[in-house]
Design a protein around this motif. Structure first.
Motif, PDB file in Angstrom:
ATOM      1  N   VAL A  26       0.841  -1.201   0.000  1.00  0.00           N
ATOM      2  CA  VAL A  26       0.000   0.000   0.000  1.00  0.00           C
ATOM      3  C   VAL A  26       0.875   1.248   0.000  1.00  0.00           C
ATOM      4  O   VAL A  26       0.641   2.186  -0.767  1.00  0.00           O
ATOM      5  N   ARG A  27       1.893   1.262   0.846  1.00  0.00           N
ATOM      6  CA  ARG A  27       2.796   2.422   0.917  1.00  0.00           C
ATOM      7  C   ARG A  27       3.495   2.640  -0.418  1.00  0.00           C
ATOM      8  O   ARG A  27       3.580   3.759  -0.916  1.00  0.00           O
ATOM      9  N   GLU A  28       3.993   1.571  -1.025  1.00  0.00           N
ATOM     10  CA  GLU A  28       4.674   1.664  -2.321  1.00  0.00           C
ATOM     11  C   GLU A  28       3.740   2.236  -3.388  1.00  0.00           C
ATOM     12  O   GLU A  28       4.126   3.127  -4.155  1.00  0.00           O
ATOM     13  N   VAL A  29       2.524   1.731  -3.447  1.00  0.00           N
ATOM     14  CA  VAL A  29       1.540   2.209  -4.430  1.00  0.00           C
ATOM     15  C   VAL A  29       1.203   3.681  -4.171  1.00  0.00           C
ATOM     16  O   VAL A  29       1.156   4.492  -5.100  1.00  0.00           O
TER      17      VAL A  29
ATOM     18  N   GLY B 116       3.399  12.934   3.092  1.00  0.00           N
ATOM     19  CA  GLY B 116       4.001  11.618   2.935  1.00  0.00           C
ATOM     20  C   GLY B 116       3.027  10.509   3.238  1.00  0.00           C
ATOM     21  O   GLY B 116       1.820  10.713   3.352  1.00  0.00           O
ATOM     22  N   PHE B 117       3.563   9.293   3.316  1.00  0.00           N
ATOM     23  CA  PHE B 117       2.714   8.126   3.562  1.00  0.00           C
ATOM     24  C   PHE B 117       3.438   7.205   4.525  1.00  0.00           C
ATOM     25  O   PHE B 117       4.591   6.863   4.320  1.00  0.00           O
ATOM     26  N   SER B 118       2.762   6.815   5.597  1.00  0.00           N
ATOM     27  CA  SER B 118       3.417   6.005   6.626  1.00  0.00           C
ATOM     28  C   SER B 118       2.655   4.722   6.924  1.00  0.00           C
ATOM     29  O   SER B 118       1.456   4.618   6.678  1.00  0.00           O
ATOM     30  N   ILE B 119       3.402   3.766   7.467  1.00  0.00           N
ATOM     31  CA  ILE B 119       2.827   2.528   7.961  1.00  0.00           C
ATOM     32  C   ILE B 119       2.717   2.662   9.460  1.00  0.00           C
ATOM     33  O   ILE B 119       3.725   2.877  10.141  1.00  0.00           O
TER      34      ILE B 119
ATOM     35  N   ILE C  95      -6.297   2.875  -5.844  1.00  0.00           N
ATOM     36  CA  ILE C  95      -7.281   1.931  -5.311  1.00  0.00           C
ATOM     37  C   ILE C  95      -7.416   0.722  -6.239  1.00  0.00           C
ATOM     38  O   ILE C  95      -7.537  -0.424  -5.776  1.00  0.00           O
ATOM     39  N   ALA C  96      -7.359   0.945  -7.541  1.00  0.00           N
ATOM     40  CA  ALA C  96      -7.412  -0.170  -8.490  1.00  0.00           C
ATOM     41  C   ALA C  96      -6.218  -1.109  -8.285  1.00  0.00           C
ATOM     42  O   ALA C  96      -6.374  -2.338  -8.305  1.00  0.00           O
ATOM     43  N   ARG C  97      -5.038  -0.563  -8.046  1.00  0.00           N
ATOM     44  CA  ARG C  97      -3.842  -1.384  -7.776  1.00  0.00           C
ATOM     45  C   ARG C  97      -3.983  -2.114  -6.440  1.00  0.00           C
ATOM     46  O   ARG C  97      -3.567  -3.258  -6.312  1.00  0.00           O
ATOM     47  N   LEU C  98      -4.546  -1.443  -5.445  1.00  0.00           N
ATOM     48  CA  LEU C  98      -4.713  -2.076  -4.136  1.00  0.00           C
ATOM     49  C   LEU C  98      -5.651  -3.268  -4.219  1.00  0.00           C
ATOM     50  O   LEU C  98      -5.505  -4.230  -3.467  1.00  0.00           O
ATOM     51  N   ALA C  99      -6.608  -3.232  -5.131  1.00  0.00           N
ATOM     52  CA  ALA C  99      -7.527  -4.352  -5.317  1.00  0.00           C
ATOM     53  C   ALA C  99      -6.796  -5.572  -5.872  1.00  0.00           C
ATOM     54  O   ALA C  99      -7.201  -6.710  -5.633  1.00  0.00           O
TER      55      ALA C  99
END
Length: 98
Positions: free
Chosen positions: A29-32, A93-96, A65-69
């Motif tokens: 998810v973070r990578e996408v 940014g985006f974090s886990i 979201i399409a990639r996450l599916a």
């Protein structure tokens, strides 16, 4: 939220169900999200699904979201529920999250 997003910015709270824990899904998810220039975070939910908050330009969010599916190898996404969230105030940014 970063100033780079314009009026087409959207944000969604996602609940992702299926085989999504223990298969590298949060890192995926973070990578996408980063590849699409999105902000937010992702974490495992105690109930066994994954929760994510993603925001950015509408087209980039929909593509993500399409990639996450699809998910990473080893994952099987059965469904993604989404609820609109306010795009203002998203973290940079985006974090886990743990």
């Amino acid at each position: 939220m970063s100033e780079k997003f314009e009026t087409g910015a959207v944000a969604f709270q996602l609940a992702i169900f299926g085989r999504v824990q223990g298969v590298g899904y949060r890192a995926f998810v973070r990578e996408v999200a980063l590849a699409h220039g999105l902000c937010g975070h992702v974490r495992n939910a105690p109930e066994g699904h994954v929760e994510a908050l993603i925001g950015g330009e509408r087209g980039a969010v929909e593509a993500a979201i399409a990639r996450l599916a699809e998910g990473p190898p080893g994952a099987r996404v059965s469904r993604i529920d989404r609820i609109a969230a306010g795009a203002a105030g998203l973290p940079a940014g985006f974090s886990i999250l743990r």
